[in-house]
Motif scaffolding. Structure first.
Motif, PDB file in Angstrom:
ATOM      1  N   VAL A   1      -0.047  14.692   7.917  1.00  0.00           N
ATOM      2  CA  VAL A   1       1.275  14.456   7.346  1.00  0.00           C
ATOM      3  C   VAL A   1       1.103  13.876   5.950  1.00  0.00           C
ATOM      4  O   VAL A   1       0.334  12.925   5.750  1.00  0.00           O
ATOM      5  N   ALA A   2       1.800  14.433   4.985  1.00  0.00           N
ATOM      6  CA  ALA A   2       1.806  13.919   3.613  1.00  0.00           C
ATOM      7  C   ALA A   2       3.200  13.381   3.299  1.00  0.00           C
ATOM      8  O   ALA A   2       4.190  14.087   3.483  1.00  0.00           O
ATOM      9  N   ILE A   3       3.259  12.138   2.867  1.00  0.00           N
ATOM     10  CA  ILE A   3       4.522  11.517   2.475  1.00  0.00           C
ATOM     11  C   ILE A   3       4.624  11.524   0.951  1.00  0.00           C
ATOM     12  O   ILE A   3       3.718  11.051   0.257  1.00  0.00           O
ATOM     13  N   SER A   4       5.695  12.072   0.436  1.00  0.00           N
ATOM     14  CA  SER A   4       5.919  12.123  -1.013  1.00  0.00           C
ATOM     15  C   SER A   4       6.539  10.809  -1.472  1.00  0.00           C
ATOM     16  O   SER A   4       7.603  10.421  -0.999  1.00  0.00           O
ATOM     17  N   ILE A   5       5.843  10.114  -2.362  1.00  0.00           N
ATOM     18  CA  ILE A   5       6.351   8.865  -2.939  1.00  0.00           C
ATOM     19  C   ILE A   5       6.343   9.018  -4.450  1.00  0.00           C
ATOM     20  O   ILE A   5       5.284   9.043  -5.074  1.00  0.00           O
ATOM     21  N   THR A   6       7.514   9.118  -5.021  1.00  0.00           N
ATOM     22  CA  THR A   6       7.644   9.396  -6.455  1.00  0.00           C
ATOM     23  C   THR A   6       7.728   8.127  -7.292  1.00  0.00           C
ATOM     24  O   THR A   6       7.335   8.108  -8.452  1.00  0.00           O
ATOM     25  N   THR A   7       8.246   7.065  -6.696  1.00  0.00           N
ATOM     26  CA  THR A   7       8.431   5.802  -7.400  1.00  0.00           C
ATOM     27  C   THR A   7       8.509   4.680  -6.392  1.00  0.00           C
ATOM     28  O   THR A   7       8.828   4.911  -5.220  1.00  0.00           O
TER      29      THR A   7
ATOM     30  N   ASN B   1       8.192   8.083 -14.601  1.00  0.00           N
ATOM     31  CA  ASN B   1       7.489   7.401 -13.513  1.00  0.00           C
ATOM     32  C   ASN B   1       5.968   7.443 -13.661  1.00  0.00           C
ATOM     33  O   ASN B   1       5.245   7.019 -12.765  1.00  0.00           O
ATOM     34  N   ASP B   2       5.461   7.960 -14.781  1.00  0.00           N
ATOM     35  CA  ASP B   2       4.003   8.091 -14.935  1.00  0.00           C
ATOM     36  C   ASP B   2       3.286   6.748 -14.979  1.00  0.00           C
ATOM     37  O   ASP B   2       2.098   6.660 -14.673  1.00  0.00           O
ATOM     38  N   HIS B   3       4.012   5.685 -15.328  1.00  0.00           N
ATOM     39  CA  HIS B   3       3.387   4.367 -15.373  1.00  0.00           C
ATOM     40  C   HIS B   3       3.142   3.775 -13.981  1.00  0.00           C
ATOM     41  O   HIS B   3       2.473   2.743 -13.847  1.00  0.00           O
TER      42      HIS B   3
END
Length: 390
Positions: A221-227, A272-274
């Motif tokens: 399972v992969a959880i997407s965390i963008t920020t 969100n790159d930081h």
């Protein structure tokens, strides 16, 4: 003010525009009441507009009809459309994708992620990639039955099936329809490997099935965390789980013995790159073993939708975001080349890649790549309608 339709010319290859020219065009679009949807109607939605689908023969335009009457339109509800496809397993032959087969139980996604690369697929239904994508959800109610049939075919060869490759298999309508759970039940009975990508905490509902599959090395399972910023998440992903809830989901899956990874996807320049290092650190603490990232992808009309979103939420960053993005995309808003579409090219893309790799290595992520088993597969038994004698 009223809306009328006019003929839409055949699509041409878009002229190359500088970030400044494209930003000004986006601001003009957002000033058009026929294009921009008012906040009261789209509260809780990610897109800020609902442009005409790119394959439609007519487009909307506003005009003054002489009546200065303000129309109060109702909020945009979620509409569920039942779909009965003839097949359910989709084949993939792209060399930069790690899976050969996928299943998408739903078309469209109510999470409303402003950046979602799947948005333009709604054009194939004659709908907009804007608000239509997150308010008109197609539900494939016969997916489990189709899956059993396809797994039963004599020529079928098992390989990992991806759930969530296009739209989230655990979006809100899954609570009612439970199609993803039914698919997992079929795969579990057949000992078939599956990889899941989601940003929903609802995946923990199915820990009972997933833990059984994990014991047999049949699931990741992969959880997407963008920020990690809840305010930014609310703007980008208004109906997805909060960042804290996603980290909790990583922890619960890991504690249940289910291999879990984190996807920092997409990385949006100057937005969100930081956060790359912080997301990886918190995910590793929660129990993630692997990690990956994707640089923002903007196929088709998603380019303009993303500009619209920036005009609404970060107008001062609009030009800077696309300047960095074009630097990483060979001077274009998007490059669909197989070798570069996930990570980009050039100095900015190189820096993002090295930061990610350095942080992942320091945290001990990606030390091993868990391979899922396919040698345990057994085709579902064909129902004959007769009871067994024993």
């Amino acid at each position: 003010m009223s809306i009328r339709f006019k003929d839409q010319p055949a699509p041409l290859r878009p002229a190359k525009r500088s970030p400044i020219e494209a930003a000004e065009a986006a601001r003009r679009r957002m000033d058009d009441p026929a294009y921009r949807v008012e906040m009261d109607r789209r509260r809780g939605r990610g897109a800020v507009s609902n442009p005409t689908g790119r394959y439609e023969p007519a487009q909307r335009e506003s005009f003054n009809d002489g009546w200065d009457i303000e129309e109060e339109l109702p909020p945009l509800p979620t509409e569920v459309i039942i779909e009965k496809p003839r097949t359910i397993i989709t084949k993939n032959d792209s060399p930069d994708i790690l899976f050969e087969k996928s299943i998408n139980p739903y078309r469209g996604c109510e999470h409303g992620c402003s950046y979602c690369f799947a948005r333009p697929t709604h054009a194939y239904q004659g709908l907009s990639s804007g608000l239509d994508f997150e308010t008109k959800i197609f539900v494939k109610t016969n997916a489990p039955e189709l899956l059993e049939k396809e797994l039963r075919a004599p020529s079928y060869q098992p390989t990992t099936i991806a759930l969530g490759a296009n739209t989230d298999p655990y979006q809100p309508v899954e609570r009612k329809f439970r199609i993803t759970r039914s698919i997992l039940e079929v795969l579990n009975r057949a000992n078939h490997p599956v990889g899941i990508v989601t940003k929903s905490a609802l995946v923990t509902r199915d820990i009972d099935i997933l833990s059984q599959m994990a014991d047999k090395h049949l699931v990741k399972v992969a959880i997407s965390i963008t920020t990690l910023d809840p305010k930014l998440a609310r703007k980008m992903e208004p109906r997805a789980a909060t960042p804290a809830k996603r980290l909790e989901t990583v922890r619960k899956l890991s504690e249940a013995g289910i291999p879990v990874s984190v996807l920092v996807a997409p990385i949006i320049p100057a937005i969100n790159d930081h956060e790359i290092e912080n997301i990886l650190r918190e995910s590793q603490i929660a129990g993630a073993q692997e990690a990956g990232y994707v640089l923002l992808r903007l196929p088709h009309d998603l380019k303009d939708l993303m500009r619209d979103w920036l005009v609404e939420h970060y107008p001062d960053k609009l030009k800077h975001v696309f300047s960095l993005l074009q630097e990483a995309r060979g001077g274009k808003d998007y490059d669909s080349g197989w070798s570069t579409r996930q990570s980009g090219v050039g100095p900015y893309a190189w820096m993002i890649g090295r930061r990610f790799e350095t942080a992942a290595e320091r945290l001990g992520l990606n030390k091993r790549n868990l391979s899922l088993r396919k040698d345990l597969f057994k085709a579902p038994a064909k129902e004959t309608g007769q009871l067994s004698l024993f």
